[in-house]
Design an enzyme around this catalytic site. Structure first.
Site, short mmCIF file in Angstrom:
data_model
loop_
_atom_site.label_atom_id
_atom_site.label_comp_id
_atom_site.label_asym_id
_atom_site.label_seq_id
_atom_site.Cartn_x
_atom_site.Cartn_y
_atom_site.Cartn_z
N ASP A 151 0.87 -1.17 0.00
CA ASP A 151 0.00 0.00 0.00
C ASP A 151 0.91 1.23 0.00
O ASP A 151 2.00 1.20 0.55
CB ASP A 151 -0.89 -0.05 1.25
CG ASP A 151 -1.98 1.01 1.22
OD1 ASP A 151 -2.07 1.73 0.20
OD2 ASP A 151 -2.72 1.12 2.20
N SER A 152 0.44 2.31 -0.58
CA SER A 152 1.32 3.45 -0.85
C SER A 152 1.59 4.34 0.35
O SER A 152 2.49 5.17 0.32
CB SER A 152 0.68 4.33 -1.93
OG SER A 152 -0.51 4.90 -1.43
N GLY B 280 -1.05 6.10 1.28
CA GLY B 280 -2.17 7.02 1.08
C GLY B 280 -3.25 6.87 2.13
O GLY B 280 -3.87 7.85 2.54
N PHE B 281 -3.48 5.65 2.59
CA PHE B 281 -4.53 5.45 3.60
C PHE B 281 -4.16 6.16 4.90
O PHE B 281 -5.04 6.63 5.62
CB PHE B 281 -4.77 3.96 3.86
CG PHE B 281 -5.91 3.72 4.81
CD1 PHE B 281 -7.23 3.91 4.42
CD2 PHE B 281 -5.67 3.34 6.13
CE1 PHE B 281 -8.29 3.71 5.30
CE2 PHE B 281 -6.72 3.14 7.02
CZ PHE B 281 -8.02 3.32 6.60
N ASP C 280 -2.26 8.20 -3.07
CA ASP C 280 -3.56 8.82 -3.29
C ASP C 280 -4.01 9.57 -2.04
O ASP C 280 -3.47 9.38 -0.95
CB ASP C 280 -4.60 7.77 -3.67
CG ASP C 280 -4.83 6.73 -2.56
OD1 ASP C 280 -3.87 6.45 -1.82
OD2 ASP C 280 -5.95 6.20 -2.45
N GLN D 182 -10.73 7.06 -6.72
CA GLN D 182 -11.36 7.72 -5.58
C GLN D 182 -12.66 8.39 -6.06
O GLN D 182 -13.08 8.19 -7.18
CB GLN D 182 -10.40 8.73 -4.95
CG GLN D 182 -9.21 8.10 -4.23
CD GLN D 182 -9.58 7.39 -2.93
OE1 GLN D 182 -10.73 7.42 -2.48
NE2 GLN D 182 -8.61 6.73 -2.30
N GLY E 211 -10.92 4.29 -0.93
CA GLY E 211 -11.82 5.22 -0.29
C GLY E 211 -13.16 4.65 0.10
O GLY E 211 -14.13 5.38 0.25
N ASP F 201 -8.48 -7.09 0.59
CA ASP F 201 -7.62 -7.18 1.77
C ASP F 201 -8.34 -6.55 2.95
O ASP F 201 -9.20 -5.68 2.77
CB ASP F 201 -6.30 -6.44 1.55
CG ASP F 201 -6.46 -4.94 1.73
OD1 ASP F 201 -6.09 -4.42 2.80
OD2 ASP F 201 -6.99 -4.26 0.82
N CYS G 195 -13.55 -27.09 8.67
CA CYS G 195 -12.36 -26.30 8.32
C CYS G 195 -11.10 -27.15 8.38
O CYS G 195 -10.86 -27.85 9.38
CB CYS G 195 -12.24 -25.11 9.28
SG CYS G 195 -10.81 -24.07 8.93
N CYS H 79 -8.01 -26.09 8.64
CA CYS H 79 -6.85 -25.38 9.17
C CYS H 79 -6.24 -26.11 10.37
O CYS H 79 -6.89 -26.94 11.02
CB CYS H 79 -7.21 -23.94 9.55
SG CYS H 79 -7.99 -23.73 11.17
N CYS I 191 -8.34 -25.87 13.68
CA CYS I 191 -9.56 -26.69 13.75
C CYS I 191 -9.26 -28.18 13.75
O CYS I 191 -10.03 -28.97 14.30
CB CYS I 191 -10.49 -26.34 12.58
SG CYS I 191 -11.24 -24.70 12.74
N HIS J 91 -6.89 -19.64 11.91
CA HIS J 91 -8.24 -20.02 11.49
C HIS J 91 -8.92 -18.89 10.72
O HIS J 91 -9.52 -19.12 9.65
CB HIS J 91 -9.11 -20.41 12.67
CG HIS J 91 -10.56 -20.52 12.27
ND1 HIS J 91 -11.05 -21.60 11.56
CD2 HIS J 91 -11.60 -19.65 12.40
CE1 HIS J 91 -12.33 -21.39 11.29
NE2 HIS J 91 -12.68 -20.22 11.79
#
Length: 372
Positions: free
Chosen positions: A94-95, A97-98, A148, A190, A217, A267, A305, A307, A310, A336
């Site tokens: 991620d840049s 920007g968030f 951004d 955006q 956004g 994500d 599951c 995993c 589990c 999990h």
């Protein structure tokens, strides 16, 4: 870019859902796919070997946080993010920007970029499009995100319009700075909750013929039904031969609805954040494992599951670990929860390949205020 192609494999006959493969220098990503978040070059409490066993393919890290600690120079010296964190598969950064949005009380925005006060030591840091891309070029992830400006919700139309236009100007500066052909630069649409601004932004970005596109956004405070409207209106404007990434979304319902609109990648920090609060995701529901009803429950979290958690541990054991404040609780629940969200997107992919998505996942395609 020769290193990056998106291979379309199947479409849903009732929705815009699609199954494909995004080819990267570090391997394929079979879409639709949930991507675990490893902000500081680690997915919290989980080893790379455990992460691999969850079915993870592409993993995220964050430019802003890695710039603060340990610094991109060290990561580059270590051979790049893949070697530094021992993750052999595809990666995305991620840049930063968030953080323009989330650290609003610690920064000022200008045309040149954003000035932050470091939460670690108080020093002043400037990050603009050029700095973000140079840092990401050093980090070495397969996909790098354009820098951004993510407007908050609610915000005035004027503020959102200004942020959206600045994001486009910054994107062109990102393109001019980007140096590596083995890293795909994705642009970010955006526009807040204003569908006309989203449309104009998407049309501008598509003209630049980037290797992939993201919708940003969203999940910044607006209600779920607005997120769905934004995604439904924006996704068809993005090129069908490029991967499409919906940033910061990871609930069953939001992912299913976005996949129905034609999105590919997702994500969210939910799996590990929930785990740190003693909460498990079980078939789309959030279970509080601190609850006394689990204290003597000797069943696995989810009998369906596969995993590690589990297959080996009971609800009672996880409840015990949480009450005892044992760190193992966070690891086992994270394993999990990550597996849960990846399995959900894998099951959707299989359903699309068989053209059964609309029938099998109808319950998650309907609006609801109750479930995730």
């Amino acid at each position: 870019m020769k290193h990056f192609t998106f291979e379309h494999q199947a479409s849903c006959s009732h929705t815009q859902a699609r199954a494909g493969t995004f080819h990267t220098p570090h391997g394929p990503v079979h879409t639709p796919r949930f991507m675990p978040v490893g902000t500081l070059a680690n997915v919290k409490t989980v080893t790379p070997a455990q992460l691999h066993d969850t079915g993870a393919q592409m993993v995220l890290a964050n430019t802003y946080h890695l710039h603060l600690q340990p610094g991109e120079d060290l990561v580059a010296e270590a051979g790049g993010l893949h070697k530094f964190m021992a993750w052999p598969g595809p990666m995305l950064t991620d840049s930063g920007g968030f953080q323009v949005f989330s650290l609003s009380n610690m920064r000022t925005i200008a045309e040149e970029g954003v000035t932050f006060r470091s939460p670690r030591d108080g020093r002043i840091i400037h990050m603009g499009p050029e700095e973000s891309i140079r840092i990401q070029n050093q980090l070495g992830a397969d996909v790098v995100m354009a820098f951004d400006e993510c407007p908050p919700y609610p915000a005035t139309r004027e503020a959102v319009e200004a942020a959206t236009q600045r994001t486009y100007r910054w994107l062109k500066r990102c393109i001019n700075t980007h140096q590596r052909s083995d890293q795909a630069l994705f642009g970010i649409v955006q526009g807040g909750v204003h569908l006309d601004l989203r449309q104009a932004a998407a049309e501008q970005l598509v003209q630049l013929d980037l290797p992939g596109y993201a919708i940003g956004g969203v999940s910044v405070g607006e209600p779920p039904e607005l997120i769905e409207k934004i995604v439904q209106a924006t996704t068809p404007l993005l090129p069908p031969d490029k991967p499409r990434y919906l940033m910061g979304v990871g609930t069953y319902r939001e992912m299913a609805q976005a996949i129905a609109a034609g999105m590919d990648l997702f994500d969210c920090v939910i799996p590990t954040r929930f785990a740190r609060h003693g909460a498990a995701l079980v078939q789309g529901e959030r279970w509080n494992l601190k609850n006394s009803k689990f204290r003597r429950d000797l069943k696995p979290l989810d009998e369906t599951c596969p995993c590690y958690t589990c297959q080996n541990f009971t609800r009672a054991y996880l409840c015990h670990l949480i009450h005892a404040h044992e760190l193992l609780a966070y690891t086992l629940i994270s394993i999990h929860n990550i597996t849960e969200l990846i399995r959900f997107t894998q099951a959707i992919r299989e359903a699309i390949l068989q053209d059964q998505f609309a029938a099998k996942f109808q319950a998650w395609l309907e609006p609801s205020s109750n479930n995730g």
